[in-house]
Design a protein around this motif. Structure first.
Motif, mmCIF file in Angstrom:
data_model
loop_
_atom_site.group_PDB
_atom_site.id
_atom_site.type_symbol
_atom_site.label_atom_id
_atom_site.label_comp_id
_atom_site.label_asym_id
_atom_site.label_seq_id
_atom_site.Cartn_x
_atom_site.Cartn_y
_atom_site.Cartn_z
ATOM 1 N N GLY A 212 0.700 -1.658 0.166
ATOM 2 C CA GLY A 212 0.145 -0.348 -0.219
ATOM 3 C C GLY A 212 1.050 1.217 0.246
ATOM 4 O O GLY A 212 1.787 1.074 0.255
ATOM 5 N N LYS A 235 -4.191 0.762 -2.778
ATOM 6 C CA LYS A 235 -4.859 1.321 -1.818
ATOM 7 C C LYS A 235 -3.867 1.961 -1.323
ATOM 8 O O LYS A 235 -2.664 2.443 -1.168
ATOM 9 C CB LYS A 235 -4.585 -0.046 -0.714
ATOM 10 N N GLU A 277 -4.305 -4.324 6.381
ATOM 11 C CA GLU A 277 -4.409 -5.214 5.406
ATOM 12 C C GLU A 277 -3.686 -6.430 5.546
ATOM 13 O O GLU A 277 -3.673 -7.196 5.089
ATOM 14 C CB GLU A 277 -3.228 -4.185 5.253
#
Ligand code: SF4
Ligand code: SF4
Length: 286
Positions: A212, A235, A277
């Motif tokens: 991310g 993300k 995550e």
């Protein structure tokens, strides 16, 4: 849990993020793999420091056995050997310690000796164990130091390992991220920042790592790195504002989360997002 923090170039905020994530965690190990320019320890100011030298193997020639056939010179792809007069001369600074010249020498005239290329420092700063790799100036590769510091991770479930990677996307970065559970890419809001983000984005995809992005130095208005993330469905884990107070605290080598509750909240939230995550990724793969 092992989190690697990367950026395509230095000065993006990689160490700022790594240091503050480690400080925001209840228990953590901060591992500075940016061995050419380690500076995380300047923020942590660790105590009770233990130091360990790191060595590599370098060849040397036994002139009594060498017949000057130059097979070792022709073998060395790093041009670290040259025949000077009758015997090979070893340029130690560019030798990559592959050991090949020792193997190819038909006379058994090549042996190896230890050469110190840097050191590891370990110490503690409150809730954080600080491990720093330091490469001596002029050495060919910091990879032997990375190989030595990564096993210093703490594999207990309640400990966060934060790996502060070297900048860029070269093999030393690959070595730093290869066992990470998750990669955070730090990006600046500029065209150059986006270019550098693409480099590490390609790298984590190549390694098939979950990842991310954290957007650093964010201002009002267009952010090319944010646009790149949106276009590629990447993300965005969080944003760190462009803020003179952050600049001042950081320039004074102080840790944001230890200086002000609002930063503690900012990095704790970011850490929570990253942990979420990693957990989602674990569930998806189970
Ligand atoms: S160890 Fe490898 S890199 Fe070093 S001199 Fe020998 S062949 Fe070259
Ligand atoms: S291969 Fe061995 S014998 Fe030949 S030059 Fe090199 S050290 Fe000397």
């Amino acid at each position: 849990m092992d989190i690697a923090v990367l950026s395509g170039k230095g000065g993006t905020g990689k160490t700022l993020l790594s240091v503050n994530l480690a400080a925001a965690a209840e228990k953590s190990v901060y591992i500075d793999c940016d061995v050419e320019e380690p500076n995380g320890y300047l923020f942590f100011k660790p105590e009770n420091i233990e130091t360990e030298k790191v060595s590599v193997k370098i060849p040397y020639v036994n002139k009594e056995l060498c017949d000057g056939c130059r097979k070792c010179v022709d073998f060395c792809k790093f041009n670290a050997l040259a025949l000077v007069g009758k015997y090979p001369f070893v340029f130690e600074e560019i030798c990559h310690s592959c050991g090949g010249c020792v193997i190819v020498c038909p006379q058994g005239a090549m042996s190896e000796k230890d050469k110190v290329i840097g050191e590891i420092q370990k110490g503690r700063s409150e809730n954080v164990e600080v491990v720093t790799g330091m490469l001596n100036t002029g050495e060919a590769s910091g990879i032997p130091i990375i190989k030595k510091i990564l096993p210093e991770k703490n594999n207990k479930k309640d400990v966060l390992n934060v790996i502060d990677c070297p900048p860029g996307s070269a093999c030393i970065v690959m070595e730093s991220i290869k066992d990470a559970d998750y990669c955070i890419l730090v990006a600046e809001p500029t065209i150059f920042g986006t270019h550098n983000l693409k480099m590490v984005y390609d790298l984590v995809k190549l390694f098939d790592k979950p990842y991310g992005v954290v957007l650093n130095k964010c201002l009002e208005g267009e952010n090319p790195s944010e646009k790149f993330c949106m276009e590629n469905s990447i993300k965005i884990l969080g944003k760190i504002p462009f803020d003179s107070e952050i600049g001042e605290i950081n320039s004074n080598a102080e840790i944001l989360v230890r200086e002000d509750d609002k930063y503690k909240k900012l990095f704790a939230n970011l850490l929570e997002t990253v942990i979420g995550e990693v957990q989602n990724e674990t569930i998806a793969n189970s």
